[in-house]
Design a protein around this motif. Structure first.
Motif, PDB file in Angstrom:
ATOM      1  N   GLY A   1       1.009  -1.329   0.035  1.00 11.89           N
ATOM      2  CA  GLY A   1       0.171   0.090  -0.013  1.00 11.89           C
ATOM      3  C   GLY A   1       0.731   1.361   0.026  1.00 11.89           C
ATOM      4  N   ALA A   2       1.938   1.277   0.615  1.00 13.23           N
ATOM      5  CA  ALA A   2       2.857   2.418   0.425  1.00 13.23           C
ATOM      6  C   ALA A   2       3.306   2.489  -1.103  1.00 13.23           C
ATOM      7  CB  ALA A   2       4.127   2.037   1.247  1.00 13.23           C
ATOM      8  N   THR A   3       3.328   4.033  -1.327  1.00 16.61           N
ATOM      9  CA  THR A   3       3.727   4.117  -2.853  1.00 16.61           C
ATOM     10  C   THR A   3       5.151   3.973  -3.042  1.00 16.61           C
ATOM     11  OG1 THR A   3       4.246   6.526  -2.559  1.00 16.61           O
ATOM     12  CG2 THR A   3       1.816   5.749  -2.938  1.00 16.61           C
ATOM     13  N   CYS A   4       5.705   3.517  -4.238  1.00 19.12           N
ATOM     14  CA  CYS A   4       7.079   3.512  -4.748  1.00 19.12           C
ATOM     15  C   CYS A   4       7.600   4.742  -4.433  1.00 19.12           C
ATOM     16  CB  CYS A   4       6.859   3.042  -6.431  1.00 19.12           C
ATOM     17  SG  CYS A   4       6.486   1.441  -6.555  1.00 19.12           S
ATOM     18  N   GLY A   5       7.048   5.955  -4.715  1.00 16.15           N
ATOM     19  CA  GLY A   5       7.889   7.116  -4.502  1.00 16.15           C
ATOM     20  C   GLY A   5       8.090   7.612  -3.242  1.00 16.15           C
ATOM     21  N   SER A   6       7.148   6.975  -2.054  1.00 15.53           N
ATOM     22  CA  SER A   6       7.435   7.374  -0.834  1.00 15.53           C
ATOM     23  C   SER A   6       8.686   6.478  -0.146  1.00 15.53           C
ATOM     24  CB  SER A   6       6.190   6.990  -0.048  1.00 15.53           C
ATOM     25  OG  SER A   6       5.969   5.457   0.009  1.00 15.53           O
ATOM     26  N   ILE A   7       8.996   5.408  -0.814  1.00 14.03           N
ATOM     27  CA  ILE A   7      10.207   4.624  -0.210  1.00 14.03           C
ATOM     28  C   ILE A   7      11.441   5.633  -0.672  1.00 14.03           C
ATOM     29  CG2 ILE A   7      11.335   2.639  -0.086  1.00 14.03           C
ATOM     30  CD1 ILE A   7       8.477   2.562   1.039  1.00 14.03           C
ATOM     31  N   ASP A   8      11.410   6.049  -1.758  1.00 12.33           N
ATOM     32  CA  ASP A   8      12.419   7.126  -2.357  1.00 12.33           C
ATOM     33  C   ASP A   8      12.683   8.504  -1.458  1.00 12.33           C
ATOM     34  OD1 ASP A   8      13.872   9.505  -3.893  1.00 12.33           O
ATOM     35  OD2 ASP A   8      14.166   7.843  -5.105  1.00 12.33           O
ATOM     36  N   ASP A   9      11.223   8.737  -0.945  1.00 11.76           N
ATOM     37  CA  ASP A   9      11.256  10.055  -0.132  1.00 11.76           C
ATOM     38  C   ASP A   9      12.080   9.630   1.187  1.00 11.76           C
ATOM     39  OD1 ASP A   9       9.991  11.137  -2.222  1.00 11.76           O
ATOM     40  OD2 ASP A   9       8.088  10.941  -1.060  1.00 11.76           O
ATOM     41  N   VAL A  10      11.780   8.512   1.803  1.00 14.84           N
ATOM     42  CA  VAL A  10      12.239   8.250   3.029  1.00 14.84           C
ATOM     43  C   VAL A  10      13.879   8.070   3.019  1.00 14.84           C
ATOM     44  CG1 VAL A  10      12.349   6.466   4.871  1.00 14.84           C
ATOM     45  CG2 VAL A  10       9.953   6.925   4.060  1.00 14.84           C
ATOM     46  N   GLY A  11      14.424   7.410   1.960  1.00 12.80           N
ATOM     47  CA  GLY A  11      15.690   7.078   1.916  1.00 12.80           C
ATOM     48  C   GLY A  11      16.400   8.355   1.581  1.00 12.80           C
ATOM     49  N   ARG A  12      15.910   9.336   0.907  1.00 13.36           N
ATOM     50  CA  ARG A  12      16.730  10.260   0.341  1.00 13.36           C
ATOM     51  C   ARG A  12      16.840  11.564   1.598  1.00 13.36           C
ATOM     52  NH1 ARG A  12      18.083  11.541  -4.392  1.00 13.36           N
ATOM     53  NH2 ARG A  12      16.910   9.720  -5.362  1.00 13.36           N
ATOM     54  N   LYS A  13      15.715  11.387   2.542  1.00 13.03           N
ATOM     55  CA  LYS A  13      15.623  12.334   3.406  1.00 13.03           C
ATOM     56  C   LYS A  13      16.733  12.240   4.317  1.00 13.03           C
ATOM     57  CE  LYS A  13      12.477  14.403   6.886  1.00 13.03           C
ATOM     58  NZ  LYS A  13      13.435  14.448   7.907  1.00 13.03           N
ATOM     59  N   VAL A  14      17.069  11.028   4.518  1.00 15.08           N
ATOM     60  CA  VAL A  14      18.336  10.626   5.639  1.00 15.08           C
ATOM     61  C   VAL A  14      19.506  11.388   4.945  1.00 15.08           C
ATOM     62  CG1 VAL A  14      19.666   8.866   6.670  1.00 15.08           C
ATOM     63  CG2 VAL A  14      17.200   8.555   6.200  1.00 15.08           C
ATOM     64  N   ILE A  15      19.591  11.249   3.733  1.00 12.92           N
ATOM     65  CA  ILE A  15      20.848  11.913   3.129  1.00 12.92           C
ATOM     66  C   ILE A  15      20.804  13.241   3.150  1.00 12.92           C
ATOM     67  CG2 ILE A  15      22.301  11.931   0.966  1.00 12.92           C
ATOM     68  CD1 ILE A  15      21.637   8.912   0.781  1.00 12.92           C
ATOM     69  N   GLU A  16      19.721  13.826   2.866  1.00 11.00           N
ATOM     70  CA  GLU A  16      19.616  15.305   2.653  1.00 11.00           C
ATOM     71  C   GLU A  16      19.867  15.783   4.142  1.00 11.00           C
ATOM     72  OE1 GLU A  16      15.603  15.947   1.091  1.00 11.00           O
ATOM     73  OE2 GLU A  16      16.304  16.136  -0.894  1.00 11.00           O
ATOM     74  N   ASP A  17      19.268  15.123   5.144  1.00  5.92           N
ATOM     75  CA  ASP A  17      19.408  15.793   6.577  1.00  5.92           C
ATOM     76  C   ASP A  17      20.575  15.574   7.094  1.00  5.92           C
ATOM     77  OD1 ASP A  17      16.765  15.909   6.538  1.00  5.92           O
ATOM     78  OD2 ASP A  17      15.970  14.504   7.857  1.00  5.92           O
ATOM     79  N   ALA A  18      21.529  14.788   6.429  1.00  7.02           N
ATOM     80  CA  ALA A  18      22.981  14.714   6.812  1.00  7.02           C
ATOM     81  C   ALA A  18      23.753  15.809   6.243  1.00  7.02           C
ATOM     82  CB  ALA A  18      23.461  13.484   6.236  1.00  7.02           C
ATOM     83  N   GLY A  19      23.218  16.660   5.254  1.00  6.61           N
ATOM     84  CA  GLY A  19      23.818  17.982   4.509  1.00  6.61           C
ATOM     85  C   GLY A  19      24.186  17.320   3.026  1.00  6.61           C
ATOM     86  N   PHE A  20      23.898  16.261   2.555  1.00  6.81           N
ATOM     87  CA  PHE A  20      24.307  16.023   1.221  1.00  6.81           C
ATOM     88  C   PHE A  20      23.219  16.118   0.368  1.00  6.81           C
ATOM     89  CE2 PHE A  20      27.095  13.490   4.057  1.00  6.81           C
ATOM     90  CZ  PHE A  20      28.325  13.877   3.763  1.00  6.81           C
ATOM     91  N   GLY A  21      22.465  17.247   0.203  1.00  7.98           N
ATOM     92  CA  GLY A  21      21.558  17.417  -0.540  1.00  7.98           C
ATOM     93  C   GLY A  21      21.514  18.901  -1.164  1.00  7.98           C
ATOM     94  N   PRO A  22      20.475  19.223  -1.479  1.00  5.39           N
ATOM     95  CA  PRO A  22      19.049  18.787  -1.598  1.00  5.39           C
ATOM     96  C   PRO A  22      18.940  17.764  -3.128  1.00  5.39           C
ATOM     97  CG  PRO A  22      18.798  20.962  -2.453  1.00  5.39           C
ATOM     98  CD  PRO A  22      20.577  20.898  -2.001  1.00  5.39           C
ATOM     99  N   GLY A  23      17.743  17.118  -3.005  1.00  6.66           N
ATOM    100  CA  GLY A  23      17.507  16.129  -4.112  1.00  6.66           C
ATOM    101  C   GLY A  23      18.578  15.435  -4.508  1.00  6.66           C
ATOM    102  N   TYR A  24      18.872  15.604  -5.917  1.00  9.33           N
ATOM    103  CA  TYR A  24      19.981  14.647  -6.455  1.00  9.33           C
ATOM    104  C   TYR A  24      21.344  15.480  -6.309  1.00  9.33           C
ATOM    105  CZ  TYR A  24      15.921  12.457  -8.458  1.00  9.33           C
ATOM    106  OH  TYR A  24      14.662  11.560  -8.715  1.00  9.33           O
ATOM    107  N   LYS A  25      21.586  16.209  -5.572  1.00 12.91           N
ATOM    108  CA  LYS A  25      22.938  16.885  -5.347  1.00 12.91           C
ATOM    109  C   LYS A  25      24.049  15.882  -5.316  1.00 12.91           C
ATOM    110  CE  LYS A  25      25.713  20.431  -3.241  1.00 12.91           C
ATOM    111  NZ  LYS A  25      25.497  21.423  -2.406  1.00 12.91           N
ATOM    112  N   ASN A  26      23.999  15.329  -4.233  1.00 11.28           N
ATOM    113  CA  ASN A  26      24.862  14.002  -3.871  1.00 11.28           C
ATOM    114  C   ASN A  26      24.489  12.704  -4.027  1.00 11.28           C
ATOM    115  OD1 ASN A  26      26.111  16.660  -1.656  1.00 11.28           O
ATOM    116  ND2 ASN A  26      27.567  15.853  -3.175  1.00 11.28           N
TER     117      ASN A  26
END
Length: 425
Positions: A324-349
């Motif tokens: 039931g979770a969307t495919c996009g929401s799984i990307d969102d979760v994983g990407r947020k961890v990396i963005e919150d660590a300063g390696f963002g935003p989006g596709y930057k790193n």
């Protein structure tokens, strides 16, 4: 160029001798120590002897499901050319050329085939289902034969689903020959069947991933200073052979690991280098895809911190997997961890989507990418592969494949433990 083609080209570049990590030379010029070094993977044994391919009965069930989906989606027939979807339904693995070889699956009725006349007997050897085989001579039109098959199945108008990997010249010929037919994307049928894996498919994929881990483990055990990325890649391929499959991996060292699909720059392993390997193997038509990032020597604090952040992202994404979770929401979760660590935003790193579907093709639908609202279903299979890439410095990616269960997700292989321990227990 996709990764599997990159592996193939890398292997061709190394040559047969480099495939066991040796310097190429004429037989009479080989140093005496070559004999001792020639079998670094002799301890490996085949891991495939107990694995059975997909049965004819399962393929019949797939065809029946496809026909149900055609009726539901108001599609009158499915047109396939050689490729993984044809193998999926018919079991026929056929090389592509400029000559049409096709299978037509009607929504009601038996399978039919079209092939060049001189290939008739060869195709007959391979057909498992259906007796309708129509052949064309070199000066004749195969498109007319497709039309005759449709007509004999009561289809003079309506919709024909064309599998998305059908080449344009075939599609173009069909629509010119059959202007009264509406040709549509066969995604609801082809993907509707293939996206949900059976227990047999899951078992094959699990073993393929386990074999990949063992090939990596063997290659890491013999890595040494001064080794090129091609020698390392060749060693992985040699280990796969000993384990009973064909497989390969692209390999990157140090700053070149920031290139997600590798660099053509010559690399030589040295103390403190990040070592990234990305590849897999096929087992009875089913693919594995695993990335491991480790260190040659001792890691720096920064290398360790970046590696740990990638693992945190991978773990968080897995924890979010549920029907039931969307495919996009799984990307969102994983990407947020990396963005919150300063390696963002989006596709930057983090340059790419979190993951791709996997099955008979190393990359197939669906995709774990931002904005994909397709809900996860039990039996779907994906890679979970976050990364952090900084050109000129470092690249880290961790990739494991998993399938969706009734209440979450299950990895085929354990995650890495640490940058110094790339294999789980």
């Amino acid at each position: 160029m996709n990764r599997r083609k990159f592996f193939d080209q890398s292997l061709k570049a190394t040559g047969a001798v480099a495939a066991v990590g040796l310097t190429a030379c004429a037989p009479e010029d080989k140093p005496k120590e070559t004999a001792a070094e020639a079998g670094p993977f002799d301890h490996l044994k085949s891991m495939v002897d107990d694995m059975k391919p997909i049965s004819n009965e399962e393929r019949k069930q797939r065809i029946e499901k496809a026909q149900r989906l055609m009726v539901e989606n108001k599609i009158d027939a499915l047109y396939l050319e050689s490729g993984s979807t044809m193998v999926y339904f018919t079991g026929i693995n056929w090389g592509r050329s400029e000559r049409m070889m096709a299978a037509i699956i009607p929504a009601k009725g038996e399978l039919a085939y079209v092939c060049p006349a001189f290939e008739e007997e060869r195709l007959k050897e391979r057909i498992l289902f259906g007796n309708d085989l129509r052949v064309w001579q070199e000066h004749e039109s195969p498109y007319k034969l497709v039309g005759s098959i449709l007509k004999d199945n009561g289809i003079s108008t309506g919709k024909i689903g064309v599998e998305e990997n059908v080449r344009f010249f075939l599609f173009d010929g069909l629509r010119k020959e059959l202007p009264q037919i509406q040709f549509v994307n066969a995604f609801p049928v082809a993907a509707g069947c293939r996206m949900i894996k059976s227990p047999t498919e899951l078992a094959l994929m699990k073993r393929a991933n386990e074999i990949t881990i063992e090939a990596y483990r063997a290659a890491i055990a013999v890595m040494k200073e001064g080794m090129s990325q091609y020698e390392f890649s060749g060693n992985i391929s040699a280990a796969f052979k000993k384990l009973g499959v064909n497989g390969g991996a692209s390999v990157m060292f140090g700053e070149w690991a920031a290139y997600p699909h590798g660099s053509q720059t010559a690399q030589s392993m040295k103390e403190g280098d990040i070592v990234l390997m990305d590849g897999g193997c096929d087992l009875h038509d089913y693919a594995a895809d695993i990335t491991r990032t480790t260190i040659f020597g001792k890691p720096t604090e920064r290398q360790t911190n970046i590696w740990n952040k990638v693992k945190e992202s991978q773990t968080a994404a897995m924890a979010a997997v549920r029907p039931g979770a969307t495919c996009g929401s799984i990307d969102d979760v994983g990407r947020k961890v990396i963005e919150d660590a300063g390696f963002g935003p989006g596709y930057k790193n983090f340059f790419h989507r979190l993951g791709h579907g996997i099955g008979m093709d190393g990359h197939e639908w669906p995709y774990l990418v931002k904005g994909n609202d397709l809900p996860l279903q039990p039996g779907m299979c994906f890679s979970d592969e976050p990364g952090i890439y900084i050109y000129g410095e470092i690249g880290v990616r961790l990739e494991d494949c998993f399938y969706v269960t009734e209440d979450g997700g299950q990895l085929f292989t354990p995650q890495s433990i640490s940058i110094e321990e790339p294999f789980g227990v």
